[in-house]
Write an enzyme that holds these catalytic residues in place. Sequence first.
Site, PDB file in Angstrom:
ATOM      1  N   ASP A  71     -13.239 119.059  49.342  1.00  0.00           N
ATOM      2  CA  ASP A  71     -13.465 119.541  50.706  1.00  0.00           C
ATOM      3  C   ASP A  71     -13.410 118.371  51.679  1.00  0.00           C
ATOM      4  OD1 ASP A  71     -15.922 118.299  50.271  1.00  0.00           O
ATOM      5  OD2 ASP A  71     -16.798 120.176  49.554  1.00  0.00           O
ATOM      6  N   ASP A  73     -14.607 116.547  55.435  1.00  0.00           N
ATOM      7  CA  ASP A  73     -15.451 116.411  56.616  1.00  0.00           C
ATOM      8  C   ASP A  73     -14.651 115.653  57.656  1.00  0.00           C
ATOM      9  OD1 ASP A  73     -17.734 117.542  55.358  1.00  0.00           O
ATOM     10  OD2 ASP A  73     -18.042 115.660  54.302  1.00  0.00           O
ATOM     11  N   ASP A 154     -24.307 106.514  53.176  1.00  0.00           N
ATOM     12  CA  ASP A 154     -24.970 105.834  52.065  1.00  0.00           C
ATOM     13  C   ASP A 154     -24.181 104.639  51.500  1.00  0.00           C
ATOM     14  OD1 ASP A 154     -23.179 107.711  51.079  1.00  0.00           O
ATOM     15  OD2 ASP A 154     -24.632 108.788  49.847  1.00  0.00           O
TER      16      ASP A 154
HETATM   17  P1  ATP Z   1     -18.940 115.002  46.926  1.00  0.00           P
HETATM   18  O1  ATP Z   1     -18.708 116.003  48.025  1.00  0.00           O
HETATM   19  O2  ATP Z   1     -17.750 114.653  46.131  1.00  0.00           O
HETATM   20  O3  ATP Z   1     -20.124 115.308  46.128  1.00  0.00           O
HETATM   21  P2  ATP Z   1     -19.511 113.320  49.134  1.00  0.00           P
HETATM   22  O4  ATP Z   1     -19.706 111.832  49.247  1.00  0.00           O
HETATM   23  O5  ATP Z   1     -18.424 113.919  49.929  1.00  0.00           O
HETATM   24  O6  ATP Z   1     -19.339 113.622  47.613  1.00  0.00           O
HETATM   25  P3  ATP Z   1     -21.248 115.045  50.599  1.00  0.00           P
HETATM   26  O7  ATP Z   1     -22.588 115.536  50.213  1.00  0.00           O
HETATM   27  O8  ATP Z   1     -20.145 115.998  50.795  1.00  0.00           O
HETATM   28  O9  ATP Z   1     -20.868 114.006  49.464  1.00  0.00           O
HETATM   29  O10 ATP Z   1     -21.461 114.152  51.871  1.00  0.00           O
HETATM   30  C1  ATP Z   1     -20.423 113.771  52.739  1.00  0.00           C
HETATM   31  C2  ATP Z   1     -20.696 112.381  53.301  1.00  0.00           C
HETATM   32  O11 ATP Z   1     -21.921 112.359  54.012  1.00  0.00           O
HETATM   33  C3  ATP Z   1     -20.835 111.291  52.245  1.00  0.00           C
HETATM   34  O12 ATP Z   1     -19.594 110.779  51.834  1.00  0.00           O
HETATM   35  C4  ATP Z   1     -21.667 110.263  52.973  1.00  0.00           C
HETATM   36  O13 ATP Z   1     -20.875 109.514  53.860  1.00  0.00           O
HETATM   37  C5  ATP Z   1     -22.595 111.135  53.787  1.00  0.00           C
HETATM   38  N1  ATP Z   1     -23.844 111.410  53.067  1.00  0.00           N
HETATM   39  C6  ATP Z   1     -24.106 112.471  52.265  1.00  0.00           C
HETATM   40  N2  ATP Z   1     -25.339 112.426  51.785  1.00  0.00           N
HETATM   41  C7  ATP Z   1     -25.905 111.324  52.302  1.00  0.00           C
HETATM   42  C8  ATP Z   1     -27.187 110.733  52.192  1.00  0.00           C
HETATM   43  N3  ATP Z   1     -28.127 111.270  51.441  1.00  0.00           N
HETATM   44  N4  ATP Z   1     -27.405 109.582  52.872  1.00  0.00           N
HETATM   45  C9  ATP Z   1     -26.449 109.048  53.651  1.00  0.00           C
HETATM   46  N5  ATP Z   1     -25.238 109.544  53.775  1.00  0.00           N
HETATM   47  C10 ATP Z   1     -24.947 110.679  53.118  1.00  0.00           C
HETATM   48 MG    MG Z   2     -18.050 116.076  50.162  1.00  0.00          MG
END
Ligand code: ATP
Ligand code: MG
Length: 454
Positions: A71, A73, A154
Amino acid sequence: MIRRFLGKVFSGALFKSAQPRVIPFKTHRIARDHVSRGAMKTCETLQQHGHTAYVVGGAVRDLLLGGIPKDYDVATNATPEEVRAIFRRSRIIGRRFRLVHVMFGAETIEVSTFRGSAAANEAADDSDHSTDEHGRILRDNVFGSMEEDAVRRDFTVNAMFYDPVREEVIDYHGGVADIKAKKLCMIGDPAQRYREDPIRMLRAVRLAAARGLEIEARSRKPIRELAGLLQNVPKARLFDEMMKLLLSGHVAEGVRRLRKEGLHHGVLPLLDVILEQPLGERFVMLALENTDKRINEGKPVSPGFLFASLLWHEVLAAWKAAEKGGMHTMPALFHAMDQVLQVQAENLAIPRRYGADMKDIWALQARLLNRSGRRPYLLLEHPRFRAGFDFLLLRCACREIDAEIGTWWEKFQHANEETRAGMLMKDSPGAGKKRRRPRRKKKPAAAAGGADAA
Ligand code: ATP
Ligand code: MG
């Protein structure tokens, strides 16, 4: 020296973030046709309306790793209202920090306005406190600059912005280099960032396991010591993160790593207990490997099945204990199931909606052992037969029960009528014993215990 000191105070990252690196296509090599149409369109359209807009976060990381993101963002300097006004098929979601979901066919792009840093939130928070007594961030709802948006993310590999129109990656924290080195590095001071949001510890382990990265020593070190902070995280968030891990396609490796970091206590309260039993561990790991295999083959995975397998040895132990206490097989099993589910409901919030699936699968484990009379035919019609049978195979595979039972059911399912009839067992010893008891003919039909609903 002063620089080093300030670097610590300002969590290192701020120095690096002053001038982002702008990385051209010839270096990052992200194939534009790997970017989803929705993400591409969202960025293009926002830019045509005079805003800045980038693909951000996990999608950029996965594109750079050569994968296809699941997905997308998008981060922009447009406000949610501005975004909403531009895209006909969009809606604003969230109360505190509002995001916009922009829809393109089946695809939904999550668009968020650049968000301010923790410091900006604190400054803007004129009410009580923006963190709890452990430093956990409670509010995170102020708009900010692109640079601030990067610093509050993060890991360095999660903080890159990709402009699919110009084909440039904007990198404030050295994420591109870290991707290359396969390193997962926390932005800023790792201990402080874990305190702000303990879920980041679980994210570190999950991302490392799922993307084949190593958590760099500096980011890894505080985890063991801070693991206990996961207790303060709302259960629903913990549950969501656990689901992400379970369905990542790399959960077996993830759990091994959680254990290595001393984090498995926070994920599933009973997982650590289960993992300490030699028989239980084998079963759980087998179930997890099986889950990974299914996901990587694009097959569906049911959460009920997964939870049922994680807790099976808890149920087994409680079942045996109830039998020892004098209960009959089926009532003992039902008693054990309720007991285990109740503990889970109190501790971890496995949502109740999965309880029914789990109970069905567990109850089938006793019923599938009974292979005489009409019962096997009825079981084939059971709506959860397939799940119950798959579960039985796991039990066979780790030698909890005789492999012959699994083979029998495999054959029985696919056999013709004649073969099936020949396969039926005489009567199970239990059933035989019961019948030997003389029946009282005169008594009117008494309420049958209801335990053996099979
Ligand atoms: P995936 O979707 O593959 O699990 P992701 O990194 O895209 O991994 P998401 O939960 O979709 O995880 O979050 C999107 C983005 O938001 C992350 O890449 C990060 O930049 C930010 N993010 C998410 N959770 C946190 C957090 N707990 N603290 C800080 N930044 C975060
Ligand atoms: Mg994601």
